[in-house]
Structure formats: structure tokens, C-alpha cells
Motif scaffolding. Structure first.
Motif, PDB file in Angstrom:
ATOM      1  N   LEU A  23      32.784 -46.912  -8.918  1.00 45.67           N
ATOM      2  CA  LEU A  23      34.050 -47.012  -9.636  1.00 45.67           C
ATOM      3  C   LEU A  23      33.897 -46.755 -11.133  1.00 45.67           C
ATOM      4  O   LEU A  23      34.837 -46.306 -11.777  1.00 45.67           O
ATOM      5  N   ARG A  24      32.729 -47.056 -11.687  1.00 39.55           N
ATOM      6  CA  ARG A  24      32.560 -46.876 -13.131  1.00 39.55           C
ATOM      7  C   ARG A  24      31.267 -46.143 -13.476  1.00 39.55           C
ATOM      8  O   ARG A  24      31.291 -45.058 -14.027  1.00 39.55           O
ATOM      9  N   SER A  25      30.146 -46.725 -13.155  1.00 38.67           N
ATOM     10  CA  SER A  25      28.864 -46.184 -13.588  1.00 38.67           C
ATOM     11  C   SER A  25      28.444 -44.991 -12.739  1.00 38.67           C
ATOM     12  O   SER A  25      28.647 -44.958 -11.527  1.00 38.67           O
ATOM     13  N   ALA A  26      27.832 -44.022 -13.403  1.00 38.07           N
ATOM     14  CA  ALA A  26      27.305 -42.850 -12.703  1.00 38.07           C
ATOM     15  C   ALA A  26      25.837 -43.032 -12.338  1.00 38.07           C
ATOM     16  O   ALA A  26      25.201 -42.087 -11.853  1.00 38.07           O
ATOM     17  N   GLY A  27      25.284 -44.235 -12.539  1.00 36.53           N
ATOM     18  CA  GLY A  27      23.860 -44.450 -12.325  1.00 36.53           C
ATOM     19  C   GLY A  27      23.406 -44.158 -10.908  1.00 36.53           C
ATOM     20  O   GLY A  27      22.393 -43.474 -10.694  1.00 36.53           O
ATOM     21  N   VAL A  28      24.128 -44.662  -9.904  1.00 34.21           N
ATOM     22  CA  VAL A  28      23.721 -44.434  -8.514  1.00 34.21           C
ATOM     23  C   VAL A  28      23.891 -42.963  -8.149  1.00 34.21           C
ATOM     24  O   VAL A  28      23.082 -42.400  -7.415  1.00 34.21           O
ATOM     25  N   ALA A  29      24.928 -42.322  -8.665  1.00 33.64           N
ATOM     26  CA  ALA A  29      25.107 -40.888  -8.408  1.00 33.64           C
ATOM     27  C   ALA A  29      23.923 -40.097  -8.948  1.00 33.64           C
ATOM     28  O   ALA A  29      23.451 -39.145  -8.301  1.00 33.64           O
ATOM     29  N   ARG A  30      23.419 -40.489 -10.114  1.00 32.22           N
ATOM     30  CA  ARG A  30      22.247 -39.787 -10.678  1.00 32.22           C
ATOM     31  C   ARG A  30      21.000 -40.027  -9.834  1.00 32.22           C
ATOM     32  O   ARG A  30      20.106 -39.180  -9.781  1.00 32.22           O
TER      33      ARG A  30
ATOM     34  N   SER B 286       8.569 -48.271   5.970  1.00 28.42           N
ATOM     35  CA  SER B 286       9.577 -47.445   5.313  1.00 28.42           C
ATOM     36  C   SER B 286      10.315 -46.580   6.328  1.00 28.42           C
ATOM     37  O   SER B 286       9.728 -46.099   7.303  1.00 28.42           O
ATOM     38  N   ARG B 287      11.605 -46.358   6.063  1.00 25.66           N
ATOM     39  CA  ARG B 287      12.422 -45.452   6.878  1.00 25.66           C
ATOM     40  C   ARG B 287      13.229 -44.540   5.966  1.00 25.66           C
ATOM     41  O   ARG B 287      13.840 -44.999   4.986  1.00 25.66           O
ATOM     42  N   LEU B 288      13.258 -43.273   6.305  1.00 28.26           N
ATOM     43  CA  LEU B 288      14.113 -42.316   5.624  1.00 28.26           C
ATOM     44  C   LEU B 288      15.510 -42.403   6.231  1.00 28.26           C
ATOM     45  O   LEU B 288      15.677 -42.261   7.443  1.00 28.26           O
ATOM     46  N   VAL B 289      16.517 -42.647   5.385  1.00 27.21           N
ATOM     47  CA  VAL B 289      17.896 -42.837   5.840  1.00 27.21           C
ATOM     48  C   VAL B 289      18.729 -41.620   5.429  1.00 27.21           C
ATOM     49  O   VAL B 289      18.708 -41.210   4.262  1.00 27.21           O
ATOM     50  N   GLY B 290      19.473 -41.077   6.380  1.00 32.42           N
ATOM     51  CA  GLY B 290      20.259 -39.873   6.103  1.00 32.42           C
ATOM     52  C   GLY B 290      21.755 -40.053   6.208  1.00 32.42           C
ATOM     53  O   GLY B 290      22.500 -39.076   6.171  1.00 32.42           O
ATOM     54  N   ALA B 291      22.217 -41.300   6.337  1.00 30.28           N
ATOM     55  CA  ALA B 291      23.639 -41.530   6.604  1.00 30.28           C
ATOM     56  C   ALA B 291      24.545 -41.201   5.424  1.00 30.28           C
ATOM     57  O   ALA B 291      25.726 -40.880   5.613  1.00 30.28           O
ATOM     58  N   VAL B 292      24.027 -41.305   4.202  1.00 31.04           N
ATOM     59  CA  VAL B 292      24.870 -41.090   3.021  1.00 31.04           C
ATOM     60  C   VAL B 292      24.868 -39.610   2.660  1.00 31.04           C
ATOM     61  O   VAL B 292      23.810 -39.003   2.469  1.00 31.04           O
ATOM     62  N   ARG B 293      26.049 -39.022   2.543  1.00 23.83           N
ATOM     63  CA  ARG B 293      26.172 -37.604   2.229  1.00 23.83           C
ATOM     64  C   ARG B 293      26.043 -37.353   0.726  1.00 23.83           C
ATOM     65  O   ARG B 293      25.317 -36.459   0.288  1.00 23.83           O
ATOM     66  N   LYS B 294      26.774 -38.123  -0.069  1.00 25.98           N
ATOM     67  CA  LYS B 294      26.771 -37.950  -1.522  1.00 25.98           C
ATOM     68  C   LYS B 294      27.456 -39.149  -2.154  1.00 25.98           C
ATOM     69  O   LYS B 294      27.999 -40.017  -1.462  1.00 25.98           O
ATOM     70  N   VAL B 295      27.468 -39.187  -3.486  1.00 32.63           N
ATOM     71  CA  VAL B 295      28.124 -40.253  -4.231  1.00 32.63           C
ATOM     72  C   VAL B 295      29.118 -39.634  -5.203  1.00 32.63           C
ATOM     73  O   VAL B 295      28.769 -38.748  -5.994  1.00 32.63           O
ATOM     74  N   LEU B 296      30.363 -40.104  -5.142  1.00 27.46           N
ATOM     75  CA  LEU B 296      31.400 -39.687  -6.083  1.00 27.46           C
ATOM     76  C   LEU B 296      31.563 -40.756  -7.150  1.00 27.46           C
ATOM     77  O   LEU B 296      31.486 -41.956  -6.856  1.00 27.46           O
ATOM     78  N   VAL B 297      31.789 -40.342  -8.373  1.00 25.53           N
ATOM     79  CA  VAL B 297      32.093 -41.265  -9.466  1.00 25.53           C
ATOM     80  C   VAL B 297      33.591 -41.171  -9.716  1.00 25.53           C
ATOM     81  O   VAL B 297      34.112 -40.094 -10.046  1.00 25.53           O
ATOM     82  N   ALA B 298      34.294 -42.297  -9.532  1.00 24.65           N
ATOM     83  CA  ALA B 298      35.757 -42.268  -9.554  1.00 24.65           C
ATOM     84  C   ALA B 298      36.307 -41.679 -10.853  1.00 24.65           C
ATOM     85  O   ALA B 298      37.303 -40.940 -10.833  1.00 24.65           O
TER      86      ALA B 298
ATOM     87  N   ASP C 136      11.180 -41.271  -4.989  1.00 23.36           N
ATOM     88  CA  ASP C 136      12.476 -41.592  -4.399  1.00 23.36           C
ATOM     89  C   ASP C 136      13.218 -42.473  -5.388  1.00 23.36           C
ATOM     90  O   ASP C 136      12.998 -43.684  -5.447  1.00 23.36           O
ATOM     91  N   GLU C 137      14.093 -41.872  -6.185  1.00 20.12           N
ATOM     92  CA  GLU C 137      14.798 -42.623  -7.227  1.00 20.12           C
ATOM     93  C   GLU C 137      15.860 -43.550  -6.651  1.00 20.12           C
ATOM     94  O   GLU C 137      16.359 -44.430  -7.349  1.00 20.12           O
ATOM     95  N   ALA C 138      16.233 -43.357  -5.385  1.00 18.95           N
ATOM     96  CA  ALA C 138      17.279 -44.181  -4.766  1.00 18.95           C
ATOM     97  C   ALA C 138      16.716 -45.203  -3.785  1.00 18.95           C
ATOM     98  O   ALA C 138      17.477 -45.830  -3.044  1.00 18.95           O
ATOM     99  N   ALA C 139      15.424 -45.408  -3.790  1.00 20.11           N
ATOM    100  CA  ALA C 139      14.790 -46.313  -2.827  1.00 20.11           C
ATOM    101  C   ALA C 139      15.293 -47.743  -2.971  1.00 20.11           C
ATOM    102  O   ALA C 139      15.621 -48.197  -4.073  1.00 20.11           O
TER     103      ALA C 139
ATOM    104  N   HIS D 146      32.646 -45.464   1.127  1.00 23.40           N
ATOM    105  CA  HIS D 146      32.191 -46.798   0.734  1.00 23.40           C
ATOM    106  C   HIS D 146      32.271 -46.987  -0.777  1.00 23.40           C
ATOM    107  O   HIS D 146      31.646 -46.251  -1.539  1.00 23.40           O
ATOM    108  N   PHE D 147      33.049 -47.980  -1.202  1.00 24.09           N
ATOM    109  CA  PHE D 147      33.148 -48.361  -2.621  1.00 24.09           C
ATOM    110  C   PHE D 147      32.064 -49.380  -2.956  1.00 24.09           C
ATOM    111  O   PHE D 147      31.956 -50.415  -2.309  1.00 24.09           O
ATOM    112  N   GLY D 148      31.262 -49.073  -3.975  1.00 27.44           N
ATOM    113  CA  GLY D 148      30.232 -49.999  -4.426  1.00 27.44           C
ATOM    114  C   GLY D 148      28.897 -49.724  -3.780  1.00 27.44           C
ATOM    115  O   GLY D 148      28.284 -50.619  -3.185  1.00 27.44           O
ATOM    116  N   ILE D 149      28.421 -48.492  -3.915  1.00 28.51           N
ATOM    117  CA  ILE D 149      27.232 -48.076  -3.164  1.00 28.51           C
ATOM    118  C   ILE D 149      25.957 -48.457  -3.915  1.00 28.51           C
ATOM    119  O   ILE D 149      25.239 -47.619  -4.450  1.00 28.51           O
TER     120      ILE D 149
END
Length: 458
Positions: free
Chosen positions: A64-71, A92-104, A237-240, A31-34
Motif C-alpha cells: 500500500l505504501r512502501s516499495a521495499g518488497v517490490a524491490r 529450504s523450499r523455492l516458492v513460485g506462487a507469487v507472480r509480482k508485487v504492485l505498489v498501490a 535471494d533478496e526476498a527470502a 494479497h494486500f500486505g505482502i
């Protein structure tokens, strides 16, 4: 303590969570644009789908550019919570579908390998309207497309998959563009013709670009949100993400190489997305933009404040019911009157704190499908749209004051038009047949008179 697979077991028992074994799920989606919307919508649906037994659809996100979501996400190994705000409290629900985030920019080799892998069957996108790199006439701006967009990555993956005799993939747009699948197919084809025309036959034969309509209000998460959530969860949870209880996803059932059984968890797989898409763009998104510009002018900060303003509420209601809804060729199961009522209720939810500034960004990329198509459709019937015109005047005033590209990529051009032509000519310079946002809508003398009066002080 921070949310991770090791600490997730300490979450309070009222937090719902997935039951599948994350480490045993292969990644079927890139997924591009997470951003927040994807996490609260497509990732949320996919998590529920894997929980319902359709496995091996884990998601690898790409920035594609920022590493913010990856952090935010990688230290948590992709885990995050989706927090639905209602007047009764937080669910609230804990979501496990996302494995990781790559920064292009820094993970290019890994991204190339992943896109070429046969296990990757869907490449999905939430890159916002401007992420498609369209020129003012709607064609692909090749210079923009070559500078940090998703197009070069897709083409390189197509080349690799063709050479390895691997199957094609589905490229699924989840952005607010009219006929987003058809537009995406056309834009990819334009890029291929210019840069890799030998791949065009393979793309046509092996890949699909279904249209989709996405609907869920997802305000930007603030530090105050994260702090309050930490007390609720007992950990950070920094990604909430925070959202409303409502969600809708309508998808054209046209996939190249399989898909998750999203329909098991509430998504609608249909032959024709257009009636749902048109209603959402013109009624929800069109109203949202009107609320944003008019609400900001009246000193409001959040949507729920603006929609309860006695001057704005009837205007927005008219925009939806009398101006936008009659232009929608509704499907057999659509009740547009009920839809308008539900939108007014959703906008008034005081728990969401959806900022008007967030909605107001990138207006030049949004209003063609949100307002101009409605105006054109009504003009063909001999009708005007005073609510949309009132909102349009507020947008023009907004652009007179803004010159930051971060707010709108065409802000500098709009600023220049205001400086050179002023209120008397700004409408024609912006919306006329050869204007900056030229479209099928051409302002009538009555429209010009209405807007000029609204833009003239005193």
C-alpha cells in the motif's frame, strides 16, 4: 548471481521446489500486505496447493505504501525461498506462487484492473491490526480508512465488478484479530454506508468474509540471514523468509467464488474458527507480548533467551495454562494443555532468533485481544490474572519510554498520560471505563493496587 527464473535451475539439489509451470497459472488471489509472514504462510500453502494439482491460484502482492518488497521480489519475478530453521539445520523450499508485487501509489491502474478482473476470486489481507483503521471503540475511522488503506481499492473493485456483471470475491483476513472475518465484514459495511451505500446490497449478496486463524513464527529477515543463505543457495535471494517448521491455518469454509484446495496440504477448513482463534490469540499471542515487554526489561534480545530466563518461564507458563486456557471454549479436537507445551517448545527454539522488539511493536493495537479479553473473562468468574498484570505493568513502563509512532500509533498519547498523571492514575486513564483502551475489563481495586505498586519505583 541473484535468484530468478533463469538462475533457479542452478540451486542445490536439496532445495525443494514446485513442479507446476508458473507462466501458465492465472492469478486468482490479490494479497494486500505482502510481507514476510504472508510469504512464509499463505503463499507457502498456495504454492504447495498448486503443486498438488489445484492450479490457477497465483498471487499478485500489493504494497500500500512502501516499495521495499517490490524491490526485493520483482527483479526475481516473484520467486523466493522459505527457509525453515530447526536445531538440525536449514530446510529450504523455492516458492513460485507469487507472480509480482504492485505498489498501490505507482501501479494504481494495474491494481484497479486486476481487482476488477473476473479471474481474481480472493482478496486476502495481512495488514496488521492497525491496518484495519479502527477507532478506539472498534468502529471504522473513516479519515484513516480513506488515507492509503485497502478500503477504497475494494470499493472501486466492487463498483467495477457490479457494472460488468462480474461475480463477487472473497475478502480473507489473515491478521490477528478476534473474529477477523466478522470484523472485516462490519468495517467494509461501515465504509460502504459512508461512501458508497448503493453497493451494500451487492456486497452482501456477492462477497464473503470468512474468518481465519494463522500460526507460524516468522522473524524479520536480517542482512546476516541473507548473506548466510547466499552461501547455502549459491546465489542471492533478496526476498527470502525464515521461519519455524510448524505452521497452522484454520479457515472458515465460506467463500464467494471458489477457493484453493488448501486442505490438501494441511490447512483446516472448518465451520467455526473461534476456538482455534481464541486459543491462539490468548495463549500464543498473549504470551508473546508478555515475553516481549518483560524480556526487554531484563535485557534480552530474542524470544528463546527470554523464555529460558528462570524468572520469566514459570510466569509465561502460568499465563498460558492458568489464566488464558480456562477462558477458551475448546473445540472437540483441541488439547489446550498439549498446545501450551508445544508453544513453550516453539518459543525456546534457538535457531529462530525472533526479536522481542519486533513483537513489542504496536502493543496498543494488540493487547485488547491478547490480554484484556482474558482479564475480562476471568473477572466474570471472580478471578485475577497476576501474570498478565505483571506483563501489563511492563508494557506501561515500555510506553512511558517510547514516543515514536513507528513503534506504536498511540505512543504519543500514552506519553502524555504518563506526564500528566504518573503511576497513580495511569492504569485508570488507560484501562478504565472511559480510558484510552477502554474494554470489557475494568480493573478492580486489587488490580489497581497490584499495578500501581508495580509501577511505583522502590
Amino acid at each position: 548471481m541473484r535468484l530468478t527464473p533463469a538462475t533457479a535451475g542452478a540451486l542445490p539439489p536439496e532445495i525443494s521446489h514446485f513442479s507446476y509451470e508458473r507462466d501458465k497459472q492465472s492469478a486468482g488471489i490479490v494479497h494486500f500486505g505482502i510481507g514476510a509472514f504472508h510469504r512464509a504462510h499463505q503463499a507457502w500453502y498456495t504454492d504447495h496447493t498448486m503443486d498438488a494439482g489445484d492450479r490457477d491460484w497465483a498471487i499478485v502482492g500489493v504494497s500500500l505504501r512502501s516499495a521495499g518488497v517490490a524491490r526485493q521480489m520483482n527483479p526475481q519475478e516473484g520467486l523466493f525461498t522459505v527457509n525453515e530453521r530447526t536445531e538440525l539445520g536449514l530446510a529450504s523450499r523455492l516458492v513460485g506462487a507469487v507472480r509480482k508485487v504492485l505498489v498501490a501509489e505507482t501501479d494504481g491502474a494495474a491494481l484497479s484492473e486486476l481487482l476488477a478482473a473476473p479471474e481474481t476470486r480472493i482478496v486476502s489481507l495481512t495488514v496488521t491490526e492497525k491496518g484495519y483503521c479502527r477507532a478506539p471503540d472498534g468502529t471504522l475511522d473513516l479519515d484513516l480508512a480513506a488515507q492509503g488503506s485497502f478500503y477504497p481499492w475494494l470499493v472501486a473493485a466492487m463498483e467495477a465488478r457490479r457494472d460488468k456483471v462480474a461475480p463477487g470475491f472473497t475478502v480473507l483476513s489473515c491478521d490477528n484479530l478476534a473474529q477477523n472475518g466478522r470484523q472485516l465484514h462490519r468495517l467494509i459495511s461501515e465504509y460502504l454506508r459512508a461512501r458508497a451505500d448503493h453497493l451494500l446490497p451487492w456486497f452482501e449478496a456477492e462477497c464473503r468474509c470468512p474468518s481465519s486463524m494463522v500460526d507460524r513464527i516468522v522473524p524479520a529477515t536480517t542482512e546476516e540471514d541473507r548473506s548466510a543463505l547466499a552461501a547455502h543457495l549459491g546465489m542471492k535471494d533478496e526476498a527470502a523468509v525464515f521461519t519455524e517448521a510448524f505452521s497452522q491455518w484454520v479457515i472458515e469454509d465460506d467463500f464467494a467464488n471458489g477457493r484453493p484446495a488448501w486442505e490438501r496440504v494441511g490447512a483446516q477448513l472448518v465451520r467455526d474458527v473461534e476456538p482455534y482463534e481464541t486459543a491462539k490469540l490468548r495463549m500464543l499471542n498473549g504470551s508473546h507480548s508478555a515475553i516481549a515487554y518483560l524480556g526487554l526489561e531484563r535485557g534480552h534480545i530474542f524470544v528463546h533467551q527470554a523464555i529460558t530466563d528462570p524468572e520469566l518461564r514459570p510466569l509465561i507458563d502460568r499465563l498460558m495454562r492458568e489464566e488464558a486456557a480456562p477462558t477458551v471454549n475448546a473445540g472437540p479436537e483441541q488439547d489446550l494443555g498439549r498446545y501450551a507445551s508445544s508453544l513453550m517448545e516453539r518459543f525456546a527454539n534457538p535457531a529462530l532468533n525472533h526479536r522481542l522488539e519486533q513483537i513489542a511493536m504496536d502493543g496498543s493495537q494488540k493487547i485488547p485481544q491478547r490480554w484484556l479479553e482474558t482479564l475480562a473473562a476471568q473477572a466474570r468468574r471472580g478471578n485475577s490474572c497476576p501474570s498478565i498484570l505483571t506483563a501489563m505493568a511492563a508494557w506501561l513502563r515500555h510506553m512511558q519510554q517510547r514516543d515514536h509512532v513507528a513503534d506504536d500509533p498511540r505512543a504519543p498519547e500514552m506519553k502524555r498520560l504518563w506526564q500528566e498523571h504518573g503511576a497513580k492514575e495511569i492504569v485508570q486513564r488507560t484501562f478504565g471505563q472511559s480510558g484510552l483502551l477502554a474494554s470489557a475489563w475494568h480493573p478492580t481495586p486489587a488490580d489497581l493496587s497490584f499495578l500501581t505498586a508495580a509501577l511505583t519505583p522502590g
